[in-house]
Design a protein around this motif. Structure first.
Motif, mmCIF file in Angstrom:
data_model
loop_
_atom_site.group_PDB
_atom_site.id
_atom_site.type_symbol
_atom_site.label_atom_id
_atom_site.label_comp_id
_atom_site.label_asym_id
_atom_site.label_seq_id
_atom_site.Cartn_x
_atom_site.Cartn_y
_atom_site.Cartn_z
ATOM 1 N N THR A 1 5.552 17.976 38.188
ATOM 2 C CA THR A 1 3.945 17.900 37.681
ATOM 3 C C THR A 1 4.237 17.705 35.509
ATOM 4 O O THR A 1 3.837 17.749 35.248
ATOM 5 C CB THR A 1 2.977 18.887 38.235
ATOM 6 N N ALA A 2 4.892 18.813 35.657
ATOM 7 C CA ALA A 2 5.081 19.320 33.782
ATOM 8 C C ALA A 2 6.173 17.854 33.408
ATOM 9 O O ALA A 2 5.322 17.680 32.354
ATOM 10 C CB ALA A 2 5.798 20.479 34.261
ATOM 11 N N LEU A 3 7.002 17.740 34.185
ATOM 12 C CA LEU A 3 7.829 16.159 33.521
ATOM 13 C C LEU A 3 6.600 15.377 33.559
ATOM 14 O O LEU A 3 7.132 14.204 32.893
ATOM 15 C CB LEU A 3 8.794 16.145 34.515
ATOM 16 N N ALA A 4 5.850 14.681 34.911
ATOM 17 C CA ALA A 4 5.016 14.146 34.205
ATOM 18 C C ALA A 4 4.165 13.651 33.990
ATOM 19 O O ALA A 4 3.766 13.241 32.718
ATOM 20 C CB ALA A 4 3.554 13.685 35.572
ATOM 21 N N ASP A 5 3.618 15.455 33.061
ATOM 22 C CA ASP A 5 2.115 15.083 32.250
ATOM 23 C C ASP A 5 3.266 15.193 30.368
ATOM 24 O O ASP A 5 2.286 14.424 29.504
ATOM 25 C CB ASP A 5 1.776 16.467 32.371
ATOM 26 N N ALA A 6 4.482 15.430 30.561
ATOM 27 C CA ALA A 6 5.742 15.954 29.656
ATOM 28 C C ALA A 6 5.533 13.784 29.233
ATOM 29 O O ALA A 6 6.281 13.871 28.231
ATOM 30 C CB ALA A 6 6.208 16.269 29.287
ATOM 31 N N GLY A 7 5.739 12.919 30.382
ATOM 32 C CA GLY A 7 5.972 11.385 29.874
ATOM 33 C C GLY A 7 7.255 11.140 30.673
ATOM 34 O O GLY A 7 7.874 10.082 30.595
ATOM 35 N N TYR A 8 7.908 11.919 30.979
ATOM 36 C CA TYR A 8 9.419 12.041 31.925
ATOM 37 C C TYR A 8 9.637 11.115 32.785
ATOM 38 O O TYR A 8 10.031 10.863 33.472
ATOM 39 C CB TYR A 8 10.337 13.087 31.641
ATOM 40 N N LEU A 9 8.306 11.215 33.793
ATOM 41 C CA LEU A 9 7.992 11.555 35.742
ATOM 42 C C LEU A 9 6.811 10.183 35.268
ATOM 43 O O LEU A 9 6.235 10.931 34.837
ATOM 44 C CB LEU A 9 8.504 12.280 36.133
ATOM 45 N N PRO A 10 6.742 9.338 36.165
ATOM 46 C CA PRO A 10 5.428 9.205 36.293
ATOM 47 C C PRO A 10 4.759 9.615 37.555
ATOM 48 O O PRO A 10 4.803 11.154 37.944
ATOM 49 C CB PRO A 10 6.060 7.381 37.648
ATOM 50 N N SER A 11 2.765 9.589 36.353
ATOM 51 C CA SER A 11 2.309 10.837 37.196
ATOM 52 C C SER A 11 2.129 11.105 38.499
ATOM 53 O O SER A 11 2.275 9.538 39.286
ATOM 54 C CB SER A 11 1.217 10.759 36.033
ATOM 55 N N CYS A 12 1.735 11.716 39.324
ATOM 56 C CA CYS A 12 1.389 12.144 40.616
ATOM 57 C C CYS A 12 0.431 11.016 40.452
ATOM 58 O O CYS A 12 0.065 10.319 42.322
ATOM 59 C CB CYS A 12 1.361 13.001 41.217
ATOM 60 N N ARG A 13 -0.983 10.756 40.036
ATOM 61 C CA ARG A 13 -1.666 9.975 40.472
ATOM 62 C C ARG A 13 -1.706 8.810 40.655
ATOM 63 O O ARG A 13 -1.766 7.482 41.222
ATOM 64 C CB ARG A 13 -2.488 10.450 38.670
ATOM 65 N N SER A 14 -0.645 8.480 39.845
ATOM 66 C CA SER A 14 -0.319 6.096 39.193
ATOM 67 C C SER A 14 0.294 6.282 40.887
ATOM 68 O O SER A 14 0.459 4.996 40.921
ATOM 69 C CB SER A 14 0.836 6.161 38.351
ATOM 70 N N HIS A 15 1.203 7.504 41.280
ATOM 71 C CA HIS A 15 2.281 7.005 42.246
ATOM 72 C C HIS A 15 1.221 7.021 43.556
ATOM 73 O O HIS A 15 1.394 6.026 44.569
ATOM 74 C CB HIS A 15 3.283 7.830 42.715
ATOM 75 N N ASP A 16 0.174 7.682 43.191
ATOM 76 C CA ASP A 16 -0.649 7.781 44.892
ATOM 77 C C ASP A 16 -1.321 6.920 44.573
ATOM 78 O O ASP A 16 -1.372 5.573 45.744
ATOM 79 C CB ASP A 16 -1.358 9.032 44.606
ATOM 80 N N GLN A 17 -2.270 5.811 43.375
ATOM 81 C CA GLN A 17 -2.803 4.514 43.698
ATOM 82 C C GLN A 17 -1.921 3.676 43.496
ATOM 83 O O GLN A 17 -2.057 2.648 44.774
ATOM 84 C CB GLN A 17 -3.171 4.354 42.164
ATOM 85 N N THR A 18 -0.593 3.424 43.466
ATOM 86 C CA THR A 18 0.849 2.861 43.599
ATOM 87 C C THR A 18 1.011 2.735 45.753
ATOM 88 O O THR A 18 1.192 1.502 45.785
ATOM 89 C CB THR A 18 1.518 1.781 43.193
#
Length: 218
Positions: free
Chosen positions: A199-216
């Protein structure tokens, strides 16, 4: 898988170890002392191997080695009946003292100096956190981001578990036993730590966010 064959001499030595450690009185005491010396040498060697990056020296090394050997001896005596004889008895015994050294160093370093990793440790983290290679390759400062995430998002106990399982490769059941916890509790702690880091890495822009992953994935 077939059981590995050992030489007749090794098989005889193995039987002697099992017999003596399973007996009572002077025979058991003598065998325990002999095994303790073997375990202490192995513990000192393992502690020295880890000492340079952990900034341990002198009495601290001896204390960790002594307690690891003593605790491993108790474990081995309790499990001696499970030894299958497909390797040297001392080789089988070494794994217990190595695990004990790792657990005690993890606990010691967590209590005394916090958590620190060397460059090789950080280079291993992306794959162990299930970060895709292409994501890793896209950013030169990913390691710094992971470093910050570990230090800023994990609790002290989560750091301890993270170091033991992810970096030192300690089996979950061994760590649970060392910490007086359960396998499920350790598993949940590691699951929560991984989730926090991702989550921290996603918030920092290094990984896709969990939210966008769930939507896709819907």
């Amino acid at each position: 898988m077939s059981r590995q064959a050992v030489s007749p001499q090794v098989a005889q030595e193995n039987r002697a170890w099992v017999r003596d450690l399973s007996s009572c009185g002077d025979r058991r005491e003598l065998a325990s002392r002999r095994l303790y010396e073997v375990l202490q040498r192995a513990a000192r060697s393992e502690v020295r191997r880890r000492a340079s990056r952990l900034r341990l020296a002198g009495p601290e090394l001896d204390d960790i080695a002594h307690h690891a050997a003593a605790d491993a001896l108790l474990t081995i005596c309790g499990k001696v009946g499970t030894f299958r004889g497909d390797c040297k008895f001392t080789t089988w015994a070494y794994k217990f003292v190595i695990f004990d050294v790792a657990a005690k160093i993890n606990r010691h370093f967590w209590q005394r100096a916090g958590v620190a990793f060397d460059d090789e440790d950080w280079e291993r983290l992306p794959s162990r956190l299930d970060i895709a290679p292409e994501v890793h390759a896209e950013s030169q400062d990913l390691m710094e981001a992971v470093h910050r995430a570990v230090n800023e998002t994990l609790t002290a106990k989560q750091k301890l578990v993270f170091v033991a399982l992810v970096l030192n490769g300690m089996p979950t059941d061994v760590l649970a036993d060392q910490l007086g916890s359960t396998h499920n509790a350790i598993y949940k702690m590691m699951f929560d730590a991984r989730r926090k880091l991702r989550t921290a890495l996603a918030d920092a822009g290094y990984l896709p966010s969990c939210r966008s992953h769930d939507q896709t994935s819907q």
